[in-house]
Write an enzyme that holds these catalytic residues in place. Structure first.
Site, PDB file in Angstrom:
ATOM      1  CB  CYS A   1     -46.131 -32.882 -16.345  1.00 52.35           C
ATOM      2  SG  CYS A   1     -45.825 -34.505 -15.928  1.00 52.35           S
TER       3      CYS A   1
ATOM      4  CD  GLN B   1     -44.231 -28.535 -12.776  1.00 56.04           C
ATOM      5  OE1 GLN B   1     -43.719 -27.540 -13.526  1.00 56.04           O
ATOM      6  NE2 GLN B   1     -43.869 -29.592 -12.754  1.00 56.04           N
TER       7      GLN B   1
ATOM      8  CG  HIS C   1     -45.961 -38.202 -18.719  1.00 51.46           C
ATOM      9  ND1 HIS C   1     -46.318 -37.162 -19.616  1.00 51.46           N
ATOM     10  CD2 HIS C   1     -44.785 -37.531 -18.120  1.00 51.46           C
ATOM     11  CE1 HIS C   1     -45.881 -36.147 -19.565  1.00 51.46           C
ATOM     12  NE2 HIS C   1     -44.731 -36.114 -18.582  1.00 51.46           N
TER      13      HIS C   1
ATOM     14  CD  GLU D   1     -48.679 -39.109 -21.570  1.00 58.30           C
ATOM     15  OE1 GLU D   1     -47.461 -38.887 -21.636  1.00 58.30           O
ATOM     16  OE2 GLU D   1     -49.694 -38.680 -20.633  1.00 58.30           O
TER      17      GLU D   1
END
Length: 369
Positions: free
Chosen positions: A257, A261, A343, A345
């Site tokens: 995430c 970036q 994500h 996880e």
């Protein structure tokens, strides 16, 4: 449960639009960027996710609080959202593993909540008009006063927030006798990311957002990780420099995430603020390398410019969001580096994306041999 006086409450959007609801009994006023999440479960994980710092969360699921909270199901050391807007707030809960009600949990952290809002209408409005700043108030502050306060709320574009949620001091996670050592830059890291790395025999040292490459290198790690987090990635020049130095030495690097970036910006690939971000637990992503689809958990309001990525000679687009074609993953052709804009996880039911942690370990292994 004691009687709670549920007074009228208000949500004021930056463009002047007003939605009315009721207070759940915690008085006050709070502000942030209004955003919505389409997940049907996992509200506690959402509320404690550091990536949501600075945002007023609108939940599209009709019932919030019905299964209480559990101390083991948090992603950080406390609630990170600025406020909550929901349809039906449940003061009572029913769950064997529940440790307390969501209301008691919010009371301890003084979180401002509005319920009984027409969230379908609100989400529809945000979808049409874009994410924007807002204020929610449960203390009868006059609308004109709220409008004045809203003018001073900073825009999310250009806003650095990682410093607000990052650890102040380095700390360790996992078994110190683990096979691998990983240095993680905490831009707003979720606890379950650390759990997933530790489960794969990693001992992690977590560093503050402004740590230098020398700081991270001092742990003598086998690999490096750049975490998720809130806000605009562009102001994070220190983190971008860390990414450049890791890549200069071609060390194994994995970003999720905000970390994804940061890696892009470190290589001259631009990012942009999305009209509406991706926030939910059923976002479809296609792995362009394997051709397989993944159902993913997502939470981001910024994204990598796809055209910049595709023109960069050293990068390859690896994952694509199937709803809008935005960049969901990338890797470098000549470096030991990859990253994703979702994500792995979170495991919102399926474990479609957990292989990414295994891929990181494989990259570490190959670098050691």
């Amino acid at each position: 449960m004691k009687y709670i006086n549920r007074t009228q409450a208000v949500l004021l959007l930056k463009d002047g639009t007003i939605f009315y609801g009721k207070s759940i009994g915690i008085e006050g006023t709070t502000f942030g960027e209004v955003a919505f999440n389409t997940g049907t479960t996992g509200y506690q994980e959402i509320f404690t996710d550091p990536s949501y710092f600075g945002q007023i969360m609108v939940t599209t699921n009709a019932h919030i609080g019905n299964y209480g909270v559990n101390d083991e199901e948090v992603e950080s050391n406390g609630v990170k959202i600025s406020g909550l807007v929901c349809k039906n707030f449940s003061f009572n809960y029913s769950r064997d593993k529940g440790t307390e009600s969501l209301f008691d949990y919010f009371q301890k952290q003084n979180l401002i909540v509005i319920s009984d809002v027409d969230t379908r209408a609100l989400v529809s409005y945000i979808r049409d008009n874009g994410a924007m700043n807002a204020i929610i108030s449960t203390d009868n502050t006059p609308i004109e006063e709220l409008k004045k306060r809203l003018v001073d709320v900073p825009d999310m574009h250009g806003l650095e927030l990682a410093s607000k949620v990052s650890t102040k001091d380095p700390y360790f996670f996992g078994n110190e006798n683990a096979k691998y050592k990983v240095s993680a830059l905490d831009l707003g890291i979720k606890t379950n990311i650390l759990r997933n790395l530790a489960k794969r025999d990693c001992y992690i040292k977590v560093f503050p957002f402004d740590a230098t490459f020398s700081d991270l290198e001092s742990f003598n790690p086998d690999g490096y990780f750049l975490s998720n987090g809130p806000g605009d990635p562009e102001p994070l020049e220190s983190a971008q420099q860390v990414a450049r130095e890791i890549l200069a030495k071609n060390k194994p690097l994995f970003g999720i995430c905000l970390g994804h970036q940061v890696i892009a910006l470190a290589n001259g690939i631009n990012t942009y603020k999305m009209f509406n971000g991706h926030r939910g637990i059923n976002h479809p992503v296609k792995n362009l390398i394997t051709g397989k689809g993944e159902i993913t958990s997502q939470n981001h309001g910024f994204a990598v410019v796809k055209e910049d990525l595709e023109k960069h000679p050293d990068f390859e687009l690896t994952h694509e969001h199937l709803n809008d074609g935005t960049v969901a993953g990338m890797r470098m052709k000549n470096k030991n580096c990859f990253s994703v804009q979702y994500h792995p996880e979170a495991s919102p039911g399926p474990h479609d994306s957990s292989y990414l942690f295994d891929q990181f370990i494989e990259n570490i292994e190959s670098s050691l041999n």
